[in-house]
Design an enzyme around this catalytic site. Structure first.
Site, PDB file in Angstrom:
ATOM      1  N   TRP A 147       0.859  -1.185   0.000  1.00 55.73           N
ATOM      2  CA  TRP A 147       0.000   0.000   0.000  1.00 55.73           C
ATOM      3  C   TRP A 147       0.899   1.241   0.000  1.00 55.73           C
ATOM      4  CZ3 TRP A 147      -1.999   2.708   4.845  1.00 55.73           C
ATOM      5  CH2 TRP A 147      -2.979   3.664   4.518  1.00 55.73           C
TER       6      TRP A 147
ATOM      7  N   ASP B  50      -0.085  -5.587   9.587  1.00 60.53           N
ATOM      8  CA  ASP B  50      -1.164  -4.686   9.182  1.00 60.53           C
ATOM      9  C   ASP B  50      -2.360  -5.540   8.785  1.00 60.53           C
ATOM     10  OD1 ASP B  50      -2.766  -2.644   8.354  1.00 60.53           O
ATOM     11  OD2 ASP B  50      -1.523  -2.007   6.671  1.00 60.53           O
TER      12      ASP B  50
ATOM     13  N   LYS C  95     -13.119  -1.330   6.941  1.00 63.90           N
ATOM     14  CA  LYS C  95     -13.641  -2.147   5.851  1.00 63.90           C
ATOM     15  C   LYS C  95     -14.684  -3.151   6.334  1.00 63.90           C
ATOM     16  CE  LYS C  95     -10.108  -0.302   3.563  1.00 63.90           C
ATOM     17  NZ  LYS C  95      -9.224   0.736   4.138  1.00 63.90           N
TER      18      LYS C  95
END
Length: 436
Positions: free
Chosen positions: A163, A244, A285
């Protein structure tokens, strides 16, 4: 006399202006360069300005339904209704969040809601320090600042690709990001042998970033056996793992199935083989709480005594940044996990439906793509919200210029932007670009 007084006042004002001008010689606003736009947000802006009725936005990593609209999970809406009726105040939460929220996160992730004895042991031993943070990005910044202050080795190893904001966050916090091999674009697959070699070549004691599941941007995750090999390297090299986990639940539709890496780490922590690690987590999310900015950081420590010091330092670090986290999102989480509301199973069902739609549209895209000039099998191996197409930047540009299909230059598509109404148009556009 009055005229003399006016002259003195005027001279004093001139001195003040001169003094201000002198003290601000180093602050020349006209010389501040224009920063480049954020790649993903810039895509959205270009999409908004496009007048083509067939335009498609595949840049932003936020869920959309089959009509292309954002949603609120039904379970989240019910939790908010409960809050509306029972909430009596909007007081500040403590610096690291409420004790209830911390307990929920620990039990949900590390104890897998009473399914992991190793995680339960770490909780009972006081070896997990959890703090609510400003979603996933906030948790990454807090742990990066923490490691910069207290961890001797500033090098942090991140997968290539990763990312984009990972590198920016770590750089700004004073760490030194360096890539390790992860994905081979020429074959659109995990580059596992070179992944291991690149980790083995790094200095002992480095920090290593691991994606728990639904690797962003590739969607390619390690198997359980591959994780065992990587964790053995981490043990041998005495790396500090930083995990993460932004997409828990998006791999399988079931959050408890997507945390095998965490289970392995808690077991190794109990055995003191990897005694410490950190986890950055977000409900953005999997609960759709994007704008509520609800996440957490958990640090697994060697002992209860060291946990006290680490918690105190987290408080000291967070206090001058944002003082305390927002409360609405965390209260939603607390209501959903409250056994009396009965919303936990409903939320798990909501999430499973969301992931089911993403899997369906992934299959439909694959079915409509021309396989004669390009092998698209990698799309079905990938998991999560994205497909890493393997398209080249010039092909992505052609999609944007000729077909109003907006995606990042590396060919990452957010498949939530695909639905029954546009999947054939998108597939035909890709087919044309590949042939051209």
């Amino acid at each position: 006399m009055y005229r003399t007084q006016l002259i003195k006042q005027h001279q004093q004002r001139l001195l003040k202006i001169k003094s201000f001008s002198t003290t601000n010689r180093n602050l020349k606003f006209s010389e501040i360069p224009l920063a480049p736009p954020d790649k993903i947000l810039g895509i959205t802006e270009a999409y908004i300005n496009d007048s083509n009725p067939k335009k498609i936005n595949l840049g932003v990593g936020a869920y959309r339904d089959n009509s292309g609209k954002p949603i609120i999970f039904p379970s989240v809406k019910k939790a908010e209704e409960i809050l509306l009726k029972k909430e009596t105040e909007k007081e500040y939460t403590p610096i690291i969040g409420s004790k209830n929220f911390q307990s929920i996160v620990k039990n949900f992730i590390f104890n897998n809601s009473n399914k992991d004895s190793n995680g339960k042991q770490l909780i009972d031993d006081g070896r997990i320090v959890t703090s609510q943070t400003i979603s996933g990005t906030g948790s990454l910044r807090v742990i990066a600042d923490f490691l910069n202050r207290f961890y001797t080795n500033k090098k942090i190893l991140v997968p290539k690709p990763t990312w984009a904001n990972h590198v920016a966050v770590f750089n700004d916090a004073g760490l030194k990001p360096e890539f390790y091999n992860y994905y081979e674009t020429s074959v659109n697959d995990l580059d596992f042998n070179n992944l291991k070699k690149s980790l083995e070549s790094q200095p002992d004691g480095s920090i290593v970033l691991l994606h728990a599941c639904c690797h962003n941007p590739t969607g390619m995750d390690l198997t359980n056996e591959q994780w065992d090999e990587v964790l053995q390297i981490i043990q041998d090299k005495k790396f500090f793992p930083l995990v993460d986990m932004a997409y828990q639940g998006f791999a399988s539709g079931k959050p408890y199935q997507d945390i095998e890496l965490i289970r392995k780490l808690t077991k190794l922590a109990n055995e003191n083989k990897i005694p410490t690690f950190a986890l950055c987590q977000s409900f953005a999310k999997n609960m759709g709480l994007y704008g509520e900015r609800t996440g957490s950081i958990s640090i697994i420590t060697p002992s209860k005594e060291e946990s006290k010091a680490i918690e105190s330092q987290l408080k000291k670090l967070i206090r001058p940044i944002y003082s305390s986290p927002p409360i609405h999102g965390s209260k939603i989480v607390e209501v959903i996990f409250d056994e009396q509301t009965g919303l936990l199973q409903e939320w798990l069902s909501d999430l499973d439906k969301v992931v089911g739609r993403l899997n369906d549209v992934r299959q439909k895209l694959y079915d409509n793509l021309d396989k004669s000039n390009y092998n698209w099998d990698h799309l079905l191996k990938q998991r999560g919200m994205f497909v890493y197409t393997g398209l080249k930047p010039e092909q992505v540009k052609k999609l944007r210029d000729d077909y109003s299909v907006y995606a990042t230059d590396d060919g990452r598509f957010s498949i939530s932007g695909i639905n029954d109404n546009n999947v054939e148009y998108l597939a035909n556009a890709i087919n044309e670009v590949i042939q051209g």
